[in-house]
Every structure is written in C-alpha cells, then in structure tokens.
Design an enzyme around this catalytic site. Structure first.
Site, PDB file in Angstrom:
ATOM      1  N   ARG A  27       0.817  -1.214   0.000  1.00 28.03           N
ATOM      2  CA  ARG A  27       0.000   0.000   0.000  1.00 28.03           C
ATOM      3  C   ARG A  27       0.853   1.269   0.000  1.00 28.03           C
ATOM      4  NH1 ARG A  27      -5.018  -1.206   3.264  1.00 28.03           N
ATOM      5  NH2 ARG A  27      -4.825   0.871   4.059  1.00 28.03           N
ATOM      6  N   TRP A  74       1.510   6.675   5.986  1.00 26.83           N
ATOM      7  CA  TRP A  74       1.614   7.348   4.693  1.00 26.83           C
ATOM      8  C   TRP A  74       1.209   8.774   4.997  1.00 26.83           C
ATOM      9  CZ3 TRP A  74      -1.143   9.513   0.502  1.00 26.83           C
ATOM     10  CH2 TRP A  74      -0.530   9.381  -0.739  1.00 26.83           C
ATOM     11  N   GLY A 101      -6.631   7.728   8.391  1.00 27.10           N
ATOM     12  CA  GLY A 101      -7.675   8.701   8.086  1.00 27.10           C
ATOM     13  C   GLY A 101      -7.254  10.097   8.509  1.00 27.10           C
ATOM     14  N   GLU A 484      -8.877  11.336 -21.826  1.00 27.69           N
ATOM     15  CA  GLU A 484      -8.545  10.391 -20.754  1.00 27.69           C
ATOM     16  C   GLU A 484      -9.182   9.024 -21.022  1.00 27.69           C
ATOM     17  OE1 GLU A 484      -6.430  10.137 -18.569  1.00 27.69           O
ATOM     18  OE2 GLU A 484      -7.196   8.728 -17.102  1.00 27.69           O
ATOM     19  N   LYS A 488      -6.998   5.635 -21.378  1.00 22.85           N
ATOM     20  CA  LYS A 488      -7.218   4.445 -20.533  1.00 22.85           C
ATOM     21  C   LYS A 488      -7.351   3.207 -21.406  1.00 22.85           C
ATOM     22  CE  LYS A 488      -6.169   5.321 -17.486  1.00 22.85           C
ATOM     23  NZ  LYS A 488      -5.689   6.586 -17.133  1.00 22.85           N
ATOM     24  N   GLU A 491      -3.959   2.282 -23.297  1.00 25.64           N
ATOM     25  CA  GLU A 491      -2.806   1.827 -22.511  1.00 25.64           C
ATOM     26  C   GLU A 491      -2.996   0.432 -21.918  1.00 25.64           C
ATOM     27  OE1 GLU A 491      -1.625   4.656 -19.441  1.00 25.64           O
ATOM     28  OE2 GLU A 491      -3.669   4.899 -18.760  1.00 25.64           O
ATOM     29  N   LYS A 606       4.911   3.177 -14.046  1.00 26.13           N
ATOM     30  CA  LYS A 606       4.025   3.951 -13.179  1.00 26.13           C
ATOM     31  C   LYS A 606       4.581   5.356 -12.959  1.00 26.13           C
ATOM     32  CE  LYS A 606       0.505   4.527 -10.545  1.00 26.13           C
ATOM     33  NZ  LYS A 606      -0.689   4.884 -11.325  1.00 26.13           N
TER      34      LYS A 606
HETATM   35  C1  G6P Z   1       3.111   7.709 -16.372  1.00 28.80           C
HETATM   36  C2  G6P Z   1       1.946   6.954 -15.763  1.00 28.80           C
HETATM   37  C3  G6P Z   1       0.660   7.751 -15.934  1.00 28.80           C
HETATM   38  C4  G6P Z   1       0.807   9.137 -15.345  1.00 28.80           C
HETATM   39  C5  G6P Z   1       2.027   9.854 -15.912  1.00 28.80           C
HETATM   40  C6  G6P Z   1       2.345  11.099 -15.109  1.00 28.80           C
HETATM   41  O1  G6P Z   1       2.946   7.771 -17.748  1.00 28.80           O
HETATM   42  O2  G6P Z   1       1.812   5.692 -16.359  1.00 28.80           O
HETATM   43  O3  G6P Z   1      -0.399   7.086 -15.290  1.00 28.80           O
HETATM   44  O4  G6P Z   1      -0.332   9.884 -15.619  1.00 28.80           O
HETATM   45  O5  G6P Z   1       3.185   9.033 -15.827  1.00 28.80           O
HETATM   46  O6  G6P Z   1       2.729  10.693 -13.827  1.00 28.80           O
HETATM   47  P1  G6P Z   1       2.579  11.542 -12.525  1.00 28.80           P
HETATM   48  O7  G6P Z   1       3.104  10.629 -11.441  1.00 28.80           O
HETATM   49  O8  G6P Z   1       3.440  12.762 -12.708  1.00 28.80           O
HETATM   50  O9  G6P Z   1       1.154  11.881 -12.363  1.00 28.80           O
END
Ligand code: G6P
Length: 611
Positions: A27, A74, A101, A484, A488, A491, A606
């Site tokens: 997490r 976190w 929370g 967007e 989605k 990708e 990511k």
């Molecule tokens: C990568 C990820 C996307 C994200 C982008 C920007 O391409 O796969 O999901 O939107 O980076 O990343 P950030 O962490 O700056 O939002």
C-alpha cells in the site's frame, strides 16, 4: 495509505504485527512503528523508512508483551519522520494510538488541549486522539475511547492500548476500513484483510460509528453512545494474492472502486463538516498573491495533464484567471514567458516525474509561485514546490491512473472555488452552492460503481472488444474526459483509441468512421449538449457504432446511439469526475476480457523519472 495491525493473545504481538505490516507494504508507506503493553508499561519502537529498518531495531531491542498495535504511515499531516510516525501517546505515555484517516477538526482540538497545558510531540492529527482518550480515561479504556470519539470529526480507523489495562485492545471505525479477526483466546485488528489472514480467516467488518473492545474472551461492539451492535462473522476465502487486492482481480479495479472514498478524503480535509469554506492552507499562497495573480501555468504529463485540462476549465470559469496548460515535456523546452505574479500548478500522482520537476525549476527560476497538486506525500514535486495540495488518494498501484485522476480533478475544483472566492469573483453564496455540488460527487460515483452491469456487458460484445480502433469524443469540460477515456483504453487494452474535441471530427477524423468503428460520445446534459447531439447524428449517418455516455433520464439520446451508458445527473462543470468512472470501467473490462496484463501494461511505467 496507512496500515493498522493489532493483537491480543498468547502469540508474540510483535511477530503478529510485523507479519501483518509486511503484508500491507504494497500500500506504500514512509515510516512505521509498534507499541506493546508489558509489565514495565508501554514499550514502543518506531522508524522512518522501510519495515526492514524497524525489523532490525526490534531484533536489537525486543519488545515483549501480550497486547500490541502497529502501523505503517503514509504521511498526511506532518512530514514523514520518526516523531510523526505512529503509535502516538498521551503525555504520561500510558495510552498508545494508531490511526488511519484524517481528524478534520484536529486543529481546534489541538488548540483546546494545548490550552490545558498539554505539549504535543508531533505534527500529526492523530496525537489529539491519544490526549483525548487520556482526558476521558477513568479506568475503562473502552468508555474513554467512545467518549473521545464524540469530539472527533472526520474519517478514522483506530487501535488503542493502555498500560493500565493490558488485557484490552480497543478499535473503532468511522470512514476508514477496519476489520476485527477472531481466534481461540485471542483477537486481531487490521486495516485490511491481508494484515491478519496468515493467522485467521474469521473476520468482522466493522462499520462506521462502531467501537470494539477486544479481549481474549471475545469482542464487544457498540456505537459511541454505548448501544450494543450485533456483528456477523465472515469467513475469508481469498487466496494470498487476491487478498492484497481485497478480492479484486486487479489493483486497477480495486482503485476504481476506491474512488468514492478517495474523493471524500480529498474534500474532507479542505471543506470541513458544517462549514462551506474551502481551506487550502498548505498551498502557501497568500491572499494578496492570489489577488495579484494574472496568469496560472498548469504543467503535467499523461493522465495528470488531462486533469490539468479540467483544471484550466474550472479556474477560468470560477476564478476568471487565464490558464496556460502545458505538457511538462514541452514547457521545459519552449522558453515560456512567465509574467510577474504568475502561479504554476504542477500536477503529479507520483511527484517524481522528471519533466514535471524540470518545469517547476524553470518556473521558480523565473519568479513564479509554485503550488502543486500531488498524491505522494514528501515526493520531489511536493518538496520542490512552495506549496502543495495533497490529493489524499492513497498509493496507486495499477499503472493506468484512475483514482489519482479523479482526485486531481476534485483538487482543481477546490482550488478554483478558493481562488474565485478570494478574488471576489465568486460570492459566498455561489461558492457554497458549488461546494454543495461537489459534496454530492462521491455518492454519485458510488451509484455508478453499483450499476456497472451494462458496462461489463458492452465490454464483452465482439464489436467493441475486438475493435481495431475507436474514438472518444467530448466537448467543453468533457473534452479532457474524451482524451482520458481514450488513453485508458489504449494503454491497457492496446486497442488504438483517440480522444477528440467533438467539433474537430469534421476536420479529418470522421474519415475513419465506418460501420465497424466504435465512437464513444460523452453527451451529458450541459451547455454543449445540443452540439454534441449534432455530432452524434453526423457519426450515426456514417453508421459508426455509437456508445453515448449520457445523463440519467435522457431517453432521446437512445434514438441516435447504439448503446447508452447513463451517469447520475450532475452539475456540468464537475461532470468529468463522474464521466471518468464508466470510461475506466469500460477500458478495464475490455482489457481484462482480452486477457491483457491490466496492472502492468507492456512498455509502461508507473512513474517516469527519466526524460
Ligand atoms: C506515467 C503513468 C501515468 C501518469 C504519468 C504522469 O505515464 O503511467 O499514469 O499519468 O506518468 O505521472 P505523474 O506521477 O506525474 O502523475
């Protein structure tokens, strides 16, 4: 987000807790700690960084006892540090608390407690709970926690132990998930099933407003007023891998389903219950700077850039400040003119995207005030910016961004209202009305999530699932929704998808439309609805396979569409948050039906930390 584990029984609490915390590592967290009751009182060890550092500390100085609580943090209030990590204590260190929370009224509570002479050790909201429980403690921890929680507003799951009652573990929930696990002469608490599933599969899902007293003899559940609650014991049948995903087959699907709760979090810390005023104190922009601001630059990459496009619309509409939106990778090379009194808003889930960071450095070097919208607390974007609005979305694991996007849109809505009110563009009444609309969004997201059968069915139809390419069309504030939606789908399913402003169709793209070409048209009620319907008719005339995303009750749209996905009625400016959800689900189910690696699509990362 944060993880909680607690144990009472004959096993070693530290062993149970550390095993559970390790199971929650996926997490994301920045620090951790564990506290145990033993004959000498309350023992506690904390550390900044990874759990292995805490493991090493515990090996060097073992913590023995019979009841304990542990936590991975976190950060939300206060920087990641050992002092801010949980558990937190009362002054005499006789009561220990772990918490997930946000206590929304923590500032008032903190000031009240400070006025009675209490010195706070940390910057966290959590610490107020420990002092409050202490204030009400008269030999009964269960009673003291119930009373203390009456003073707290916001979202929480907590675990509490007390030196003077080593045979009691108290836990409570209001908003943040909490489960109680049952065993022979023992009991567990966890923020999530994986935390305790090595030891027991018998769990109670604690509900909002419930407080539990866990002893070796069993579990007593009451509401804060002491009314008893009957709980059902459920048997967990997931395997280990499914457990981290809370039973969902992919993190992406889990994260899509977390969105209503996440949006409540994004709102929660900024618009307190009972008030209609937006507070973005961590933005570090003074009222004078907001009033003087002539231009706002929004920079981001990928999905965050789409959120930035929604942000541009909202800021210009509600605060009447001109916004320049840039892909960070373009901004950094285009020698931008940054006038005096400019504000830059970088947007980033990870806070580590290389291009976004470089754009921040350029803006700062040219005198702009930089206030970021970021998910990852303490990340480079957050650190390098002058101020920040944290999205409070929790770690996002699926590569395709979902909950981060919708919470970025929500953060922009809050910023736009705040800016508009501060600049005198919005009256108090208008701002209040907008907040009322925003507050309805999470419930509407839940409504969409509870009615997804139609989307599942469409995702399994060969004409959509096996399409080689498709368009997503939108206008106005839902133009970014089209971009967007297309991102989605492409990708995670590898189907070629393009998002367009619907008005652009006639300028080229419509050449591709045939009777086998799906076109997803966002046609929710609003200013450009009629224009969108005209575009839909043009596509229908070329026999395109139209899926319309429309407002509940709009029957006439069916005449021009092959299929319709309905979303609840919504204030148009905030509709991108709702529209995102069915488009995410459609992309997800198509990709899952095609057997794609949804959480880790090929070639994608990511967090893009290189140029
Ligand atoms: C990568 C990820 C996307 C994200 C982008 C920007 O391409 O796969 O999901 O939107 O980076 O990343 P950030 O962490 O700056 O939002």
């Amino acid at each position: 987000m944060c993880g909680i584990v607690g144990y009472i029984g004959d096993k070693s609490p530290v062993e149970v807790i550390m095993t559970g915390l390790h199971r929650l590592e996926y997490r994301g967290y920045d620090s951790a700690g564990v506290a145990v009751v033993n004959k000498d009182g309350l023992g506690c060890i904390k550390s900044l960084g990874k759990l292995k550092i805490l493991d090493a500390k515990l090996e060097e100085s073992p913590l023995l006892g019979q009841t304990g609580i542990g936590h991975t943090r976190w950060a939300t209030h206060g920087v990641p540090s050992e002092v801010n990590s949980h558990p937190h204590f009362n002054v005499a260190k006789t009561i220990a608390v772990v918490h997930n929370g946000i206590i929304e009224n923590y500032y008032e509570l903190r000031e009240q407690l400070k006025a009675t002479g209490i010195e706070f050790r940390s910057q966290t909201d959590t610490e107020v709970i420990a002092h409050l429980v202490d204030k009400y403690y008269q030999g009964d921890l269960f009673a003291a926690v119930k009373r203390a929680l009456k003073d707290c507003e916001g979202a929480y799951a907590i675990g509490v132990i007390c030196k003077d009652q080593p045979d009691v573990l108290v836990a409570a929930r209001h908003g943040s998930p909490l489960i109680v696990g049952l065993g022979e002469n023992e009991g567990y608490i966890g923020s999530d099933v994986p935390a305790i599933m090595k030891y027991t599969r018998k769990v109670m899902y604690i509900e909002n407003g419930h407080v539990c007293e866990i002893t070796r003899q069993g579990v007593k559940v009451e509401d804060v007023n002491g009314n008893p609650v009957q709980m059902e014991v459920k048997n967990i049948e997931w395997d280990d891998a499914a457990a981290e995903k809370e039973g969902y087959p992919h993190f992406m699907l889990k994260e899509i389903h977390q969105q209503a709760a996440v949006l409540r979090n994004t709102l929660g810390g900024r618009v307190h219950e009972g008030s209609d005023e937006v507070q973005l104190t961590d933005m570090n922009i003074s009222k004078d700077e907001l009033k003087a601001c002539k231009k706002i630059f929004v920079v981001a990459c990928g999905t965050a850039w789409h959120a930035g496009m929604v942000g541009k619309f909202l800021i210009e509409k509600f605060a009447k400040v001109s916004v320049e939106l840039d892909l960070a990778s373009e901004f950094r090379y285009r020698d931008p003119v940054i006038p005096e009194n400019s504000i830059m808003i970088p947007v980033s889930q990870s806070g580590e995207t290389a291009d976004t960071l470089e754009a921040i450095r350029i803006a700062k070097s040219r005198g702009a005030q930089v206030a970021a919208i970021v998910n990852a607390v303490g990340s480079s974007v957050a650190r390098e910016s002058h101020g920040v609005v944290y999205q409070q979305a929790g770690p996002e694991i699926g590569v395709a961004s979902t909950k981060a996007y919708t919470s970025q849109c929500m953060a922009f809505a809050l910023f736009a209202i705040w800016l508009g009110e501060t600049r005198g563009v919005l009256s108090k009444v208008e701002a209040k009305e907008l907040i009322t609309h925003l507050r309805q969004i999470p419930d509407k997201v839940d409504e969409i999530l509870n009615n997804q059968d139609k989307i599942k069915e469409l995702a399994n139809r060969p004409e959509y699932r096996d399409a080689v390419g498709c368009f997503f069309l939108g206008r106005n504030v839902n133009f970014p929704s089209a971009l967007e939606g297309a991102l989605k789908l492409k990708e995670i399913s590898y189907i070629h998808a393009e998002g367009y402003a619907a008005g652009e169709m006639k300028h080229g793209p419509i050449a591709l439309v045939t009777e086998t070409f799906p076109v997803i048209c966002i046609a929710v009620k609003g200013e450009t609805y009629d224009k969108m319907v005209s575009n839909i008719q043009e596509i229908a005339a070329r026999k395109g396979l139209i899926i319309s995303v429309a407002t509940e009750g709009d029957k006439s749209i069916q005449a021009h569409s092959k299929d319709v996905i309905y979303i609840p009625e919504c204030f148009e400016a905030f509709s991108p948050i709702l529209v995102a959800v069915p488009l995410q689900l459609l992309a997800y189910y198509i990709a899952a039906n095609l057997g794609c690696d949804v959480d880790q699509p090929r070639n994608l990362a990511k967090s893009v930390t290189v140029e």
